[in-house]
Write a protein that holds these residues in place. Structure first.
Motif, mmCIF file in Angstrom:
data_model
loop_
_atom_site.group_PDB
_atom_site.id
_atom_site.type_symbol
_atom_site.label_atom_id
_atom_site.label_comp_id
_atom_site.label_asym_id
_atom_site.label_seq_id
_atom_site.Cartn_x
_atom_site.Cartn_y
_atom_site.Cartn_z
ATOM 1 N N VAL A 140 0.824 -1.212 0.000
ATOM 2 C CA VAL A 140 0.000 0.000 0.000
ATOM 3 C C VAL A 140 0.865 1.272 0.000
ATOM 4 C CG1 VAL A 140 -1.946 -1.133 1.110
ATOM 5 C CG2 VAL A 140 -0.218 0.053 2.525
ATOM 6 N N GLY A 141 2.181 1.100 -0.173
ATOM 7 C CA GLY A 141 3.046 2.277 -0.318
ATOM 8 C C GLY A 141 3.744 2.720 0.941
ATOM 9 N N ILE A 142 3.619 1.931 2.050
ATOM 10 C CA ILE A 142 4.326 2.273 3.295
ATOM 11 C C ILE A 142 5.349 1.168 3.530
ATOM 12 C CG2 ILE A 142 4.091 2.822 5.754
ATOM 13 C CD1 ILE A 142 1.176 3.518 5.245
ATOM 14 N N HIS A 143 6.591 1.435 3.205
ATOM 15 C CA HIS A 143 7.599 0.385 3.134
ATOM 16 C C HIS A 143 8.291 0.094 4.459
ATOM 17 C CE1 HIS A 143 7.101 0.281 -1.187
ATOM 18 N NE2 HIS A 143 7.190 1.613 -1.206
ATOM 19 N N ASP A 144 8.213 0.964 5.418
ATOM 20 C CA ASP A 144 8.814 0.731 6.725
ATOM 21 C C ASP A 144 7.802 0.002 7.609
ATOM 22 O OD1 ASP A 144 9.770 0.867 9.323
ATOM 23 O OD2 ASP A 144 10.688 2.830 9.056
ATOM 24 N N PRO A 145 8.063 -1.261 7.976
ATOM 25 C CA PRO A 145 7.091 -2.047 8.760
ATOM 26 C C PRO A 145 6.714 -1.386 10.083
ATOM 27 C CG PRO A 145 8.807 -3.465 7.878
ATOM 28 C CD PRO A 145 9.256 -2.050 7.632
ATOM 29 N N LYS A 146 7.712 -0.843 10.797
ATOM 30 C CA LYS A 146 7.424 -0.197 12.085
ATOM 31 C C LYS A 146 6.524 1.018 11.901
ATOM 32 C CE LYS A 146 11.594 -1.685 14.543
ATOM 33 N NZ LYS A 146 12.811 -1.250 15.279
ATOM 34 N N TYR A 147 6.837 1.810 10.857
ATOM 35 C CA TYR A 147 6.020 3.009 10.609
ATOM 36 C C TYR A 147 4.608 2.614 10.173
ATOM 37 C CZ TYR A 147 4.449 7.466 8.694
ATOM 38 O OH TYR A 147 3.728 8.587 8.433
ATOM 39 N N SER A 202 2.991 -0.091 11.036
ATOM 40 C CA SER A 202 2.268 -0.552 12.220
ATOM 41 C C SER A 202 1.816 0.630 13.080
ATOM 42 C CB SER A 202 3.177 -1.484 13.038
ATOM 43 O OG SER A 202 2.508 -1.950 14.180
ATOM 44 N N LYS A 203 2.682 1.615 13.199
ATOM 45 C CA LYS A 203 2.363 2.790 14.015
ATOM 46 C C LYS A 203 1.193 3.574 13.417
ATOM 47 C CE LYS A 203 4.504 7.040 15.770
ATOM 48 N NZ LYS A 203 5.753 7.856 15.812
ATOM 49 N N VAL A 204 1.245 3.806 12.111
ATOM 50 C CA VAL A 204 0.181 4.562 11.445
ATOM 51 C C VAL A 204 -1.131 3.783 11.477
ATOM 52 C CG1 VAL A 204 -0.571 5.475 9.217
ATOM 53 C CG2 VAL A 204 1.767 5.851 9.972
ATOM 54 N N PHE A 205 -1.034 2.502 11.230
ATOM 55 C CA PHE A 205 -2.243 1.671 11.218
ATOM 56 C C PHE A 205 -2.959 1.729 12.563
ATOM 57 C CE2 PHE A 205 -4.824 -2.099 11.391
ATOM 58 C CZ PHE A 205 -5.265 -2.289 10.098
ATOM 59 N N LYS A 206 -2.162 1.630 13.646
ATOM 60 C CA LYS A 206 -2.774 1.654 14.975
ATOM 61 C C LYS A 206 -3.335 3.036 15.307
ATOM 62 C CE LYS A 206 -2.103 0.174 19.712
ATOM 63 N NZ LYS A 206 -1.225 -0.559 20.670
ATOM 64 N N LYS A 207 -2.663 4.060 14.836
ATOM 65 C CA LYS A 207 -3.147 5.425 15.100
ATOM 66 C C LYS A 207 -4.521 5.638 14.475
ATOM 67 C CE LYS A 207 -1.964 10.284 14.418
ATOM 68 N NZ LYS A 207 -0.988 11.253 13.845
ATOM 69 N N ILE A 208 -4.727 5.073 13.289
ATOM 70 C CA ILE A 208 -5.983 5.293 12.576
ATOM 71 C C ILE A 208 -7.079 4.317 13.024
ATOM 72 C CG2 ILE A 208 -7.082 5.161 10.294
ATOM 73 C CD1 ILE A 208 -4.576 6.372 9.114
ATOM 74 N N THR A 209 -6.720 3.039 13.224
ATOM 75 C CA THR A 209 -7.740 2.014 13.535
ATOM 76 C C THR A 209 -7.883 1.733 15.023
ATOM 77 O OG1 THR A 209 -6.180 0.171 13.375
ATOM 78 C CG2 THR A 209 -7.231 0.919 11.330
ATOM 79 N N GLY A 210 -6.853 2.093 15.777
ATOM 80 C CA GLY A 210 -6.877 1.766 17.206
ATOM 81 C C GLY A 210 -6.305 0.396 17.500
ATOM 82 N N LEU A 211 -5.927 -0.346 16.460
ATOM 83 C CA LEU A 211 -5.393 -1.692 16.603
ATOM 84 C C LEU A 211 -4.116 -1.830 15.795
ATOM 85 C CD1 LEU A 211 -8.705 -3.693 16.004
ATOM 86 C CD2 LEU A 211 -7.651 -3.234 18.234
ATOM 87 N N SER A 212 -3.237 -2.746 16.237
ATOM 88 C CA SER A 212 -2.075 -3.046 15.416
ATOM 89 C C SER A 212 -2.533 -3.921 14.255
ATOM 90 C CB SER A 212 -1.026 -3.796 16.248
ATOM 91 O OG SER A 212 -1.498 -5.097 16.581
ATOM 92 N N PRO A 213 -1.723 -4.051 13.179
ATOM 93 C CA PRO A 213 -2.118 -4.907 12.058
ATOM 94 C C PRO A 213 -2.454 -6.338 12.500
ATOM 95 C CG PRO A 213 -0.273 -3.550 11.415
ATOM 96 C CD PRO A 213 -0.470 -3.338 12.880
#
Length: 537
Positions: A500-507, A509-520
């Motif tokens: 989806v265009g976000i190549h840094d796994p840590k980043y 995971s961080k963005v995903f949790k910020k938006i959804t409230g959950l880790s991937p």
């Protein structure tokens, strides 16, 4: 016409001098140019000039040798010497030969050079007829009196005894009492030369009507000053009602307007009791004249008068919010912007600080000239508009004129942006469609704004207005939505981020949790447990 010869070994400098002056317009005739003193003397054999402009350091025959030869042949010739700053000690020898003006090449601007020529021209016109070699005739020329008064204004002559002696050598009577008038004209009215000549003409015409001796001279900025002197001590200005002096100043304003169409503002400084007081009196007169910013032009301003008293309002914490103005412009909040500008100029009116007005006007102008390139694709039009802005702003004299001008300028910008908005909305739709299709690729604000042919700043603000969120927020949200779909499968979280265009796994995971409230991984488990997306998105 007075004849002029230019002597300068550097061709480009010589060419610049020849081309920077409209010789015929100021009543001079350029009859020749030479690269050294020897060539100049050969030219003079054919026709002797009235004015010699010469460099100091030259090959074959330098300036000092040339001046020495010229003084022997023509003692009355006026000489302007040119020199580099580092050659000043060398130039002192030339000055002892009685040159009329000395100019530093690196500091020489067309206006300075023209002013020097006009001074010399006036001395040629007004020099007293006397026997050749009579130095008193040379010393009392108007150009030397003006230089003396200018040095007093700048504080170059600090001692009372020195100033009295110089005044005596110039044929000026002992000073008992005087006032200095500073005449400020609108810079947009006529040319520099014409404005100075007009003032000299009016003062000369009034000379016989005045109960004082008068000297007229320009300052370094080219503004004219008039020194009203009671040199004899019989008509002390200090004991004469100020109304008489104001009346004479008002008459000068009236005649300048009637005969030359010039709007003059005259500042009057405090009383001068000795020559060295001129420096402070000049500063007072200038400050008084500058109050036209708040009180209006075309009138007399007297230092120390009640209407010129400084405001008690403190200027602390006065600051323009560039970001706030830009935000209101981009958000099409024209009413709020106008209210902000009105309040801004209201504060300036309360403070009555001329320098602050100039600073604020410059900041507002910079905001305008920064915004226009963002909302116009016509680079030439923007360039013309910037030039127009600077030209128009230079003509403004009062705070009210500044207020009206900026209100109109920002309203014009707002109208232009409103017209653009309707046509540029399709560009935002195009941008969102592109993001939805190519979200997995590298997309920057610069690249997407270039794609739809809008400036980066304008696109960013228009995008937020249309979509309700910033470009980056929208792009990230689209990527996370796509990631949520991919996480229903067996792909690793890191691989999903890359897809989806976000190549840094840590980043990712961080963005995903910020938006959804959950880790991937938590999100994937939630989907498997419940069979649907119940996360706090």
């Amino acid at each position: 016409m007075h004849r002029v010869i230019i002597v300068e070994d550097e061709f480009i400098v010589r060419y610049g001098i020849c081309s920077m002056i409209d010789w015929e317009k100021i009543g001079l005739q350029l009859i020749g140019e030479a690269a050294n003193g020897k060539e100049a003397l050969e030219l003079m054999e054919a026709e002797m000039p009235d004015i010699l402009i010469t460099d100091i350091k030259m090959p074959v025959m330098d300036g000092i040798e040339l001046i020495t030869a010229v003084r022997a042949a023509s003692p009355d010739m006026k000489i302007i010497i040119l020199s580099n700053l580092e050659d000043f000690q060398y130039a002192k020898e030339a000055i002892r030969h009685g040159v009329s003006e000395y100019l530093i090449k690196s500091d020489m601007m067309p206006r300075d050079f023209e002013q020097a020529l006009l001074k010399v021209k006036e001395s040629l016109d007004a020099v007293r007829k006397g026997p050749s070699g009579d130095t008193s005739s040379f010393q009392s020329e108007p150009v030397h009196k003006e230089k003396f008064l200018l040095e007093l204004m700048e504080g170059s002559i600090a001692g009372a005894a020195e100033s009295m002696e110089q005044a005596r050598l110039l044929g000026m009577a002992p000073l008992h009492s005087a006032h200095l008038l500073h005449i400020s004209l609108n810079a947009a009215e006529q040319g520099y030369t014409e404005r100075q000549s007009a003032i000299r003409h009016i003062v000369e015409r009034m000379r016989d009507e005045l109960p004082w001796e008068v000297e007229t001279f320009p300052d370094k900025q080219g503004d004219m000053n008039v020194l009203f002197m009671d040199a004899a001590g019989e008509r002390v200005i200090g004991s004469t009602p100020m109304e008489l002096l104001i009346h004479q100043a008002e008459e000068m304003i009236r005649r300048l307007s009637k005969e030359f169409g010039l709007t003059a503002t005259i500042g009057i400084g405090g009383r001068i009791r000795e020559w060295t007081d001129i420096k402070e009196a000049y500063a007072q007169a200038v400050r008084a004249a500058k109050q036209k910013m708040f009180l209006g032009s075309g009138r007399v301003m007297v230092h120390g008068s009640d209407e010129l008293q400084a405001s008690d309002v403190e200027a602390d914490h006065f600051k323009i919010s560039t970001h706030q103005i830009q935000s209101m412009v981009y958000a099409f909040q024209t009413k709020e912007l106008m209210e902000y500008l009105e309040a801004l100029f209201g504060q300036l009116a309360a403070r009555r600080d001329v320098e602050l007005v100039q600073i604020v006007s410059l900041e507002l102008l910079m905001i305008l000239t920064t915004l226009w390139p963002d909302v116009s694709n016509d680079a030439q039009q923007v360039l013309r508009l910037k030039k127009q802005y600077f030209d128009e702003l230079a003509k403004l004299e009062t705070l009210e004129q500044n207020r009206s001008w900026f209100i109109e300028a920002f309203e014009a910008l707002a109208r232009h942006m409103n017209e653009m908005y309707h046509s540029d909305r399709n560009s935002i739709i195009k941008a969102t469609q592109y993001i939805q299709q190519f979200y997995h690729q590298e997309i920057s604000l610069q690249s997407i704004s270039s794609l739809v042919h809008l400036s980066k700043n304008y696109f960013a603000n228009l995008f937020r207005k249309e979509v309700g969120e910033s470009f980056l927020e929208y792009l990230t949200r689209i990527r996370i939505e796509k990631a949520k779909s991919l996480l229903t499968g067996d792909l690793r979280a890191g691989d999903v981020g890359s897809l989806v265009g976000i190549h840094d796994p840590k980043y990712f995971s961080k963005v995903f949790k910020k938006i959804t409230g959950l880790s991937p991984s938590e999100y994937r488990q939630r989907i498997r447990d419940y069979g649907e997306d119940r996360g706090p998105v």
